[in-house]
Design an enzyme around this catalytic site. Structure first.
Site, short mmCIF file in Angstrom:
data_model
loop_
_atom_site.label_atom_id
_atom_site.label_comp_id
_atom_site.label_asym_id
_atom_site.label_seq_id
_atom_site.Cartn_x
_atom_site.Cartn_y
_atom_site.Cartn_z
N TRP A 302 34.56 -27.48 2.52
CA TRP A 302 35.07 -26.57 1.49
C TRP A 302 35.72 -27.35 0.34
CZ3 TRP A 302 34.68 -25.42 6.56
CH2 TRP A 302 34.20 -24.17 6.93
N CYS A 337 31.03 -20.40 5.43
CA CYS A 337 30.95 -19.31 6.40
C CYS A 337 29.60 -18.59 6.39
CB CYS A 337 32.09 -18.32 6.19
SG CYS A 337 31.96 -17.25 4.73
N HIS A 396 34.66 -13.13 4.10
CA HIS A 396 34.32 -14.00 5.22
C HIS A 396 33.14 -13.39 5.97
CE1 HIS A 396 34.39 -16.73 8.47
NE2 HIS A 396 34.87 -15.89 9.35
N ASP A 419 31.48 -15.44 15.76
CA ASP A 419 31.74 -16.17 14.52
C ASP A 419 31.60 -17.66 14.78
OD1 ASP A 419 32.59 -17.11 12.08
OD2 ASP A 419 34.44 -15.94 12.02
N ASN A 459 43.02 -6.21 9.98
CA ASN A 459 44.13 -5.26 10.04
C ASN A 459 45.48 -5.80 9.58
OD1 ASN A 459 43.19 -2.63 11.32
ND2 ASN A 459 42.37 -4.10 12.79
N GLU A 513 44.58 5.19 13.48
CA GLU A 513 44.88 3.80 13.11
C GLU A 513 46.24 3.39 13.67
OE1 GLU A 513 45.49 1.03 9.13
OE2 GLU A 513 46.33 3.04 9.29
N TYR A 579 36.65 -19.42 -2.50
CA TYR A 579 36.54 -18.08 -1.92
C TYR A 579 37.45 -17.92 -0.70
CZ TYR A 579 33.74 -19.33 2.23
OH TYR A 579 33.30 -19.82 3.43
#
Length: 746
Positions: A302, A337, A396, A419, A459, A513, A579
């Site tokens: 990066w 990513c 992401h 991921d 979240n 939520e 980013y």
């Protein structure tokens, strides 16, 4: 090092063995730990002999007509034959038979005479890896009329014509996924006679999302077509209010890719016995796609310095990356990513696991695990960059793969988040998932794997703190709606975006939520209860779409919600950011006095000149404006921010010629430099699944307003719809793409 210096660090000890007998780490073996080395590779070992005599042998010369002899095996493996069509593997550019588990395939065996079921006995053997064993699933023998029961392998004679027998074989729906060696064994009065080793009969067995008993069964043909068979994808990036997209060639059916995917598991030394479980396969691969701790596929970078590799923004697909890794065994430079996610997507689809790339806009990367991202301002409202350590990624990318989860309670199968971007370690390695997306939504963060991390990504709250002169801090604003603002993936069957935010979280502010967050906290996730003061003045930041190299206006809208006039000191900080939210340089800083009448909404324009930001640009041309301030009458702190993605030019891609298999065609790429400076060391790439392998062209300089044209010929190798994808990349201009879609006739 001199002898005296060595004595300072090493104490002499009495030799217990000579150098010749002393064990060396590089020569460590399995001896004393297990009878055989770990079986963690598709590589061959010493297979069973072609002729295995046993018992008492009849005297005299044997009569060859007394027993069967195999003359030929027809694997029905061409693209147009029954196996690859019915198993949906006809797109693989591979000469061997490729089938899916839990579904019957056919082979034709030619014997020396007509097969007599009453007295002749033969069976087909499947072997994988070294030291194949029946109780490990690495050796499987199936006999004719062996019905498939309890999820086992099965076989039956489908018909015979003279000396040719057609045999239907059904692999177990949970068998090992990989490349099997195949033999036919015949029982004779003199022992067991087997066919010779023939690589042409090697058979790949893959996951089967069409088979109800397979753990990756999906059941919806339209979705399987997209998530397993589609080679062309779209990856979303940018900012939530200005979403950009780029094409990607997953290329899971291209020549060598399947073997490269198996090589990845071999390189990870993944036991063969675990390669039938998609949970284990996806978890191992999420670690192996990045090179952080295991010499995996891609090196993350990066920094903006890609001198010794390819810039992440320059890649057009996964094929070149995977083939380079498989051929050299060394990590490929470089990725970020979306590259990790795209290559991981190719791996999953190639093996038959339904998968897609998703993009989370405003993704929290706070390592404290406390569901909050902190931003610190001083008493005048200026951002304190020394104390603000948490980062918010503008976007992401990760993957979702579809599978049942027999290791979890009922109801948590389906889409699983995985991921491959190296962020945090999980069980000692840089990997993440598979985490049930439904568990993330429900706040069941105790369920494996890495559910708390993904829950926090979508979240977390953004908490703004004011640092006082005595060192104490107080909350001035809490934004609970910033993270996970939007989660996108490609729509099924269309080049449009699909919003899947509701799969990860309930509507902001809803009762559901609140209950999900309470559940996450109850199961161990930290969350500080913070109440922010009610704001008197709201700030909104508005800006129109901006082309790279253009001047523009940043409109600051102030809304006074009180019955009193308010005077404010406003600080505007314009920053070039990666980013990942990390600041590269501040290109604009100004302070304004703003007065707003009671109940008034007032707009203040801030002019931004192109020369202010152009010389500082990095990576993906993102500008982050941080607006802070203080109300003079009440000392209340005001905050707002806006990420702006500059619009970059597109490439024009045109295709000519007759769109037919084995007919020569041409692709032409056109580009005009739109910025007011030279583009130096420009790299261009193009590729297309089933059309042409990756081609690269370099230009030393492209002056302002000058154009280039690049034409290449290609010959389509298979029919169907496909895309040619082209990228242009240099240090000062990235994320420039173009594509052309075409339909190839047989």
């Amino acid at each position: 090092m001199e002898p005296y210096e060595m004595q300072k660090f090493y104490k002499p000890v009495r030799a217990m063995s000579t150098p010749e007998t002393r064990p060396q780490h590089s020569q460590a073996t399995h001896t004393g730990r297990s009878n055989i080395p770990s079986v963690s590779s598709n590589a061959e070992g010493e297979d069973i002999p072609e002729f295995e005599p046993f018992g008492l042998h009849p005297r005299g010369r044997p009569n060859l007509r007394d027993f069967l002899d195999v003359w030929d095996m027809n694997m029905l493996k061409t693209r147009d034959e029954i196996n690859k069509k019915e198993h949906r593997t006809h797109l693989y550019n591979n000469d061997n038979l490729i089938v899916r588990r839990g579904q019957q395939f056919q082979i034709k065996i030619t014997f020396n005479r007509e097969y007599n079921p009453a007295k002749d006995k033969f069976w087909v053997e499947f072997l994988i890896g070294r030291y194949p064993q029946g109780n490990k699933g690495t050796y499987v023998a199936v006999s004719p009329n062996q019905d498939q029961t309890d999820g086992q392998w099965g076989a039956r004679v489908l018909g015979s014509e003279g000396s040719i027998v057609t045999l239907g074989i059904t692999p177990a729906p949970d068998c090992i996924v990989g490349k099997f060696r195949l033999y036919v064994a015949v029982m004779t009065p003199y022992g067991i006679r087997r066919t010779r080793r023939d690589p042409q009969t090697d058979t790949y067995i893959l996951f089967n999302p069409w088979a109800p008993d397979d753990s990756v069964y999906m059941g919806k043909d339209g979705e399987i077509e997209e998530y397993v068979l589609n080679e062309a994808g779209i990856i979303y990036f940018g900012e939530a209010s200005e979403v950009e997209s780029r094409p990607w060639n997953f290329g899971q059916f291209e020549y060598g890719v399947l073997d490269a995917c198996l090589f990845i598991m071999d390189k990870a030394q993944m036991p063969l016995t675990g390669r039938g479980n998609p949970v284990k396969v996806s978890r191992v691969a999420s670690a192996m796609v990045n090179a952080k701790d295991d010499d995996g596929v891609i090196v993350g970078n990066w920094s903006g310095d890609y001198l010794y590799g390819v810039a992440p923004t320059a890649w057009t697909g996964s094929v070149e990356i995977l083939l380079n890794y498989a051929s050299g065994g060394m990590p490929v430079c470089y990725g970020q990513c979306w590259v990790f996610a795209a290559v991981f997507n190719t791996f999953l689809r190639c093996l038959g696991i339904p998968a897609r790339v998703v993009t989370n806009f405003f993704s929290a990367h706070d390592n404290d695990g406390n569901l909050k991202t902190d931003a610190i301002v001083d008493e005048d409202g200026k951002l304190d960059r020394n104390l603000t350590k948490d980062s918010v990624w503008n976007y992401h990318c990760w993957n979702e793969c579809w599978m049942t989860r027999s290791d979890l309670p009922e109801g948590f199968g389906g889409w699983q988040a995985v991921d491959a971007t190296p962020q945090e370690t999980s069980d000692g390695m840089y990997r993440c998932g598979p985490a049930s997306v439904h568990a993330i939504k429900q706040g069941r963060v105790y369920l494996p794997f890495d559910t708390p991390f993904v829950f926090a990504e979508v979240n977390s709250d953004v908490v703004y703190w004011k640092r006082k002169k005595d060192g104490t801090q107080e909350v001035v604003k809490v934004d609970p709606h910033h993270m996970g603002k939007m989660i996108l993936t490609k729509e099924v069957g269309r080049d449009e975006s699909k919003d899947v935010t509701d799969l990860y979280k309930f509507p902001e502010g809803s009762e559901e939520e609140r209950l999900a967050t309470e559940a996450a906290v109850a199961y161990g996730l930290k969350k500080a209860e913070i109440e922010a003061p009610v704001t008197e003045v709201d700030i909104a930041v508005n800006v129109q779409d901006v082309q790279l190299g253009s001047d523009f206006i940043l409109a600051l809208e102030f809304k006074n919600k009180t019955p009193h006039p308010r005077t404010m000191v406003i600080h505007v900080s314009g920053n070039i950011v990666y980013y990942t939210g990390v600041t590269h340089a501040e290109f604009k800083s100004l302070t304004k006095q703003v007065t707003v009448k009671p109940g008034e909404t007032k707009t203040v324009d801030v002019e931004v000149k192109s020369q202010e930001y152009l010389s500082h640009l990095v990576e993906q041309a993102m500008l982050n404006f941080f607006i802070t301030g203080r109300v003079n009458e009440t000392n209340q702190i005001l905050t707002a921010q806006r990420v702006l993605t500059l619009q970059v030019p597109k490439l024009t891609v045109k295709v000519s010629g007759i769109p037919r298999v084995n007919e020569q065609m041409f692709v032409t790429v056109e580009f005009t430099n739109p910025v007011k400076f030279n583009l130096d060391n420009v790299n261009m790439r193009m590729e297309g699944a089933g059309l042409l392998r990756t081609k690269v062209k370099n230009y030393s300089i492209i002056p302002p307003n000058s154009s280039l044209t690049w034409t290449e010929s290609f010959v389509p190798s298979r029919p169907g719809r496909s895309k040619i994808i082209v990228s242009l990349d240099c240090n000062t201009l990235r994320q420039v793409y173009g594509q052309a879609e075409l339909s190839i006739d047989p």
